[in-house]
Design a protein around this motif. Structure first.
Motif, mmCIF file in Angstrom:
data_model
loop_
_atom_site.group_PDB
_atom_site.id
_atom_site.type_symbol
_atom_site.label_atom_id
_atom_site.label_comp_id
_atom_site.label_asym_id
_atom_site.label_seq_id
_atom_site.Cartn_x
_atom_site.Cartn_y
_atom_site.Cartn_z
ATOM 1 N N UNK A 105 -34.560 3.693 -15.604
ATOM 2 C CA UNK A 105 -34.749 3.096 -14.283
ATOM 3 C C UNK A 105 -35.589 3.992 -13.371
ATOM 4 N N UNK A 106 -35.558 5.287 -13.624
ATOM 5 C CA UNK A 106 -36.319 6.272 -12.849
ATOM 6 C C UNK A 106 -36.989 7.211 -13.829
ATOM 7 N N UNK A 107 -38.143 7.725 -13.417
ATOM 8 C CA UNK A 107 -38.823 8.704 -14.260
ATOM 9 C C UNK A 107 -39.100 9.954 -13.444
ATOM 10 N N UNK A 108 -39.161 11.111 -14.083
ATOM 11 C CA UNK A 108 -38.997 11.319 -15.517
ATOM 12 C C UNK A 108 -37.540 11.209 -15.962
ATOM 13 N N UNK A 109 -37.352 10.629 -17.133
ATOM 14 C CA UNK A 109 -36.049 10.590 -17.788
ATOM 15 C C UNK A 109 -36.212 11.215 -19.160
ATOM 16 N N UNK A 110 -35.334 12.139 -19.483
ATOM 17 C CA UNK A 110 -35.316 12.763 -20.804
ATOM 18 C C UNK A 110 -34.087 12.260 -21.541
ATOM 19 N N UNK A 111 -34.305 11.690 -22.713
ATOM 20 C CA UNK A 111 -33.209 11.174 -23.537
ATOM 21 C C UNK A 111 -33.210 11.942 -24.852
#
Length: 106
Positions: free
Chosen positions: A72-78
């Motif tokens: 939903x928001x960046x940056x996102x680290x998975x």
């Protein structure tokens, strides 16, 4: 410097089969915090080479993947291991904090 894979729908499933944990950086070129975090992710990829695979996913070009992972928001680290999500962070952060977060899952 370690190899960082550019993720697309075509090659994403091969990442799920990796033996090593995979860190996927969901980003976009217009995102300021993403541009701040990107060189940090590149450095971490080098430092943790052999312990972790690193991939980057441009959310503008791969909206289906971003939706699949609920970005939903960046940056996102998975972080994925065995195809399953084991950790997630959202937003830019200092390198030391990112390393500490990742190493607790390696």
């Amino acid at each position: 410097m370690a190899h960082v894979t550019e993720v697309t729908m075509a090659n994403f499933n091969s990442l799920l089969d990796e033996e090593l944990p995979v860190l996927v950086d969901f980003w976009a070129p217009w995102c300021g915090p993403c541009r701040t975090l990107s060189p940090i992710v590149d450095e971490v990829a080098g430092e943790l080479e052999g312990k972790l695979k690193v991939a980057k996913c441009n959310v503008d070009e791969n909206q289906d993947l971003a939706m699949k992972y609920g970005v939903m928001s960046i940056p996102t680290l998975v972080m994925l291991k065995g195809g399953q999500e084991i950790a997630r962070t959202v937003g830019a952060m200092p390198k030391a904090k990112l390393l500490a977060e990742l190493e607790s899952h390696l």
